[in-house]
Design a protein around this motif. Structure first.
Motif, short mmCIF file in Angstrom:
data_model
loop_
_atom_site.label_atom_id
_atom_site.label_comp_id
_atom_site.label_asym_id
_atom_site.label_seq_id
_atom_site.Cartn_x
_atom_site.Cartn_y
_atom_site.Cartn_z
N CYS A 301 0.91 -0.85 0.40
CA CYS A 301 -0.16 0.12 -0.31
C CYS A 301 1.16 1.12 -0.05
O CYS A 301 1.61 1.20 0.78
CB CYS A 301 -0.94 0.03 0.61
SG CYS A 301 -2.19 1.62 1.33
N PRO A 302 0.63 2.14 -0.85
CA PRO A 302 1.18 3.02 -1.10
C PRO A 302 1.24 4.11 0.28
O PRO A 302 2.24 4.88 -0.10
CB PRO A 302 1.37 3.70 -2.41
CG PRO A 302 -0.22 3.34 -2.63
CD PRO A 302 0.04 1.65 -2.45
N LYS A 303 -0.45 3.89 0.64
CA LYS A 303 -0.26 4.97 2.16
C LYS A 303 0.14 4.55 3.23
O LYS A 303 0.42 5.58 3.68
CB LYS A 303 -2.24 5.26 1.73
CG LYS A 303 -2.63 6.21 2.70
CD LYS A 303 -3.60 6.00 2.16
CE LYS A 303 -4.74 7.12 3.27
NZ LYS A 303 -5.79 7.61 3.04
N TYR A 307 -0.22 -4.89 3.40
CA TYR A 307 0.10 -5.74 2.25
C TYR A 307 -1.89 -5.46 1.75
O TYR A 307 -2.45 -4.54 2.23
CB TYR A 307 0.00 -7.34 2.71
CG TYR A 307 -0.57 -7.56 2.85
CD1 TYR A 307 -1.46 -8.38 2.77
CD2 TYR A 307 -0.86 -7.60 4.74
CE1 TYR A 307 -3.14 -9.12 2.90
CE2 TYR A 307 -1.84 -8.35 5.24
CZ TYR A 307 -3.03 -9.15 4.64
OH TYR A 307 -3.80 -9.43 5.52
N MET A 308 -1.58 -5.80 0.57
CA MET A 308 -2.91 -5.65 -0.35
C MET A 308 -3.66 -7.15 -0.81
O MET A 308 -2.78 -7.76 -0.15
CB MET A 308 -2.73 -4.74 -1.78
CG MET A 308 -2.21 -2.96 -1.18
SD MET A 308 -1.98 -1.97 -2.29
CE MET A 308 -3.76 -1.11 -3.00
N MET A 318 -5.71 -3.96 3.88
CA MET A 318 -5.84 -4.20 4.42
C MET A 318 -5.96 -3.99 6.11
O MET A 318 -6.66 -4.93 6.20
CB MET A 318 -4.93 -6.69 4.49
CG MET A 318 -5.17 -6.46 3.48
SD MET A 318 -7.05 -7.11 2.89
CE MET A 318 -7.90 -7.93 4.00
N ASN A 319 -5.54 -3.21 5.52
CA ASN A 319 -5.49 -2.31 6.95
C ASN A 319 -6.41 -1.58 6.78
O ASN A 319 -6.75 -0.56 6.27
CB ASN A 319 -3.97 -0.94 7.30
CG ASN A 319 -4.72 0.31 7.98
OD1 ASN A 319 -4.84 -0.44 9.06
ND2 ASN A 319 -2.99 0.81 8.35
N GLU A 320 -7.49 -1.51 7.96
CA GLU A 320 -8.78 -1.61 8.24
C GLU A 320 -8.48 0.68 8.38
O GLU A 320 -9.48 0.81 7.91
CB GLU A 320 -9.89 -1.72 9.38
CG GLU A 320 -9.82 -3.22 8.74
CD GLU A 320 -10.34 -4.07 9.96
OE1 GLU A 320 -11.27 -3.00 10.84
OE2 GLU A 320 -11.31 -5.63 10.16
N GLU A 321 -7.86 0.29 9.15
CA GLU A 321 -7.82 2.44 9.73
C GLU A 321 -7.22 3.20 7.88
O GLU A 321 -7.68 4.59 8.12
CB GLU A 321 -7.05 2.86 10.16
CG GLU A 321 -7.27 1.82 11.75
CD GLU A 321 -6.33 2.56 12.90
OE1 GLU A 321 -5.33 3.21 12.38
OE2 GLU A 321 -6.73 1.60 13.70
#
Length: 331
Positions: A301-303, A307-308, A318-321
C-alpha cells in the motif's frame, strides 16, 4: 399485484427470472449495420454503426435505453463523397489478445453450442476431467495440465474420428432418437462399435506406456536428503521422495504464489479447506497463522505500507484504518 406482495429483493429476483424466461421464448433482436470507409491520402479508416430495427427479446429483457439506442446516428447521415473534418487523431495501439481460458460456465456454454452432452452430463464431465487432473482450476479459470495435453494428443492420434466434436454431437442425437423409440439401439451400436474396436486394437499394439517426468522441487527430504518431487494422487498434488520404496516420505504440496507472508516473511501458498474452497496461508504454518480468502499482492500500500489483496480488478489495502484501493495492474 406481485410487487406489492413481495419484499423488494424477492421481487427483483422474481422479475429477473420472469424476464429471462419470457425473453428465451421470443425472437432475436434485429439490427441494421452500416460500415463506412474513409479515405485520407494513402490511408483508409473504417467505422461502423448499428441501428435496432426489431426489439425482439430486448423489449422485455433489456431495460437499458443505451443498448436500444442507435449507434449509427452519425454514420446514417454520411453520403458517398462527403468531406469530413479531422478534429482529433488519437494514436492508440491494440494487440490481439489470446482467447480467454474456459471457466466452468463458459465450458458448459461451449458444449451447449456444439451440441455435445446434455444438461445432466455437463457437471459430471467437468468433475471427471478435474478429478483425473486433466485440468486444474485456478481462481475461476480451467487450465490444461501436462497430463491432459498428453491424453488429448493420444486421443486425437488414435481415436480422431471418435473424439471429433461433430461425431459426438451426432451420436448424442442418435441416443436421443433411441430414447424416443425412433431408432433401435442395436443399429446404433452395430454401426459404432466396429470402428471403436479397431481403433482400440491398433492403439493397444502401438501405444507405449506414457510416463510424465516428475517435477523436482527445492524441498529436501528430511529422511534421506533427496530433493522431493511432485506427484499426483486422488486428492491432487503432493510431495514424495524419489527414493521410493526405500524412502516413503510424503508431504502436502502447496503452490507458491510468489508473495512473501506479511507476518513472518515466509512464502504465501495456496491451500484448500475440507470443502475445497481456496484460501491463502503461510508456508510456515502452524507457527505462522497468516490466512486470507483473497489473493495477497506483492504490491504494498503506497499510503500506509501494509499488504494488499486482489479483489476483482481492484487492489485493497488490508489495513482497516487506511482503506486505500487502486486498480489492479494489467498483466
Amino acid at each position: 399485484m406481485v410487487k406489492e406482495s413481495l419484499p423488494r429483493e424477492l421481487f427483483r429476483l422474481y422479475q429477473l427470472i420472469w424476464k429471462r424466461f419470457v425473453a428465451s421464448r421470443m425472437e432475436n433482436a434485429k439490427y441494421k449495420t452500416t460500415s463506412v470507409k474513409l479515405g485520407a491520402g494513402e490511408y483508409i479508416f473504417t467505422m461502423s454503426g448499428s441501428k435496432i430495427v426489431f426489439d425482439g427479446f430486448m423489449s422485455v429483457y433489456t431495460d437499458d435505453d443505451e443498448e436500444k439506442a442507435s449507434s449509427d446516428a452519425v454514420i446514417g447521415k454520411l453520403k458517398v463523397g462527403d468531406e469530413l473534418e479531422l478534429v482529433k487523431l488519437i494514436d492508440l495501439q491494440h494487440f490481439t489478445q489470446p482467447p480467454a481460458h474456459y471457466t466452468e460456465a463458459s465450458l458448459v456454454k461451449a458444449l451447449e453450442e456444439q451440441g455435445i452432452g446434455r444438461p445432466s452430463t455437463y457437471a459430471p464431465t467437468i468433475t471427471t476431467i478435474m478429478a483425473r487432473h486433466y485440468v486444474v482450476k485456478e481462481q475461476k479459470n480451467l487450465y490444461v495440465t501436462e497430463l491432459g495435453q498428453i491424453v488429448n494428443s493420444m486421443m486425437v492420434n488414435y481415436f480422431g474420428s471418435i473424439v471429433d466434436k461433430e461425431f459426438t454431437a451426432n451420436l448424442e442425437q442418435l441416443l436421443d432418437s433411441v430414447g424416443d423409440g425412433k431408432v433401435n439401439w442395436k443399429t446404433v451400436v452395430s454401426n459404432f462399435y466396429p470402428d471403436l474396436e479397431s481403433a482400440v486394437d491398433q492403439a493397444s499394439k502401438e501405444l507405449e506406456n506414457v510416463k510424465i517426468a516428475d517435477e523436482v522441487t527445492d524441498v529436501i527430504c528430511e529422511n534421506c536428503g533427496r530433493n522431493m518431487v511432485i506427484k499426483y494422487g486422488p486428492h491432487g498434488k503432493f510431495l514424495a521422495c524419489p527414493g521410493f520404496p526405500e524412502c516413503k516420505n510424503t508431504k502436502p504440496y502447496f503452490e507458491k504464489i510468489g508473495v512473501s507472508c506479511p507476518k513472518c516473511g515466509g512464502d504465501v501458498v495456496i491451500k484448500k479447506t475440507k470443502k475445497g474452497r481456496i484460501y491463502y496461508g503461510c508456508s510456515n504454518a502452524p507457527e505462522c497463522d497468516f490466512m486470507s480468502w483473497n489473493k495477497p499482492s506483492s504490491i504494498k500500500c503506497p499510503k500506509c505500507g501494509s499488504y494488499m489483496v486482489e479483489k476483482g480488478n481492484k487492489l485493497l489495502c488490508m489495513n482497516e484504518e487506511c482503506g486505500y484501493t487502486e486498480n489492479k495492474p494489467k498483466e
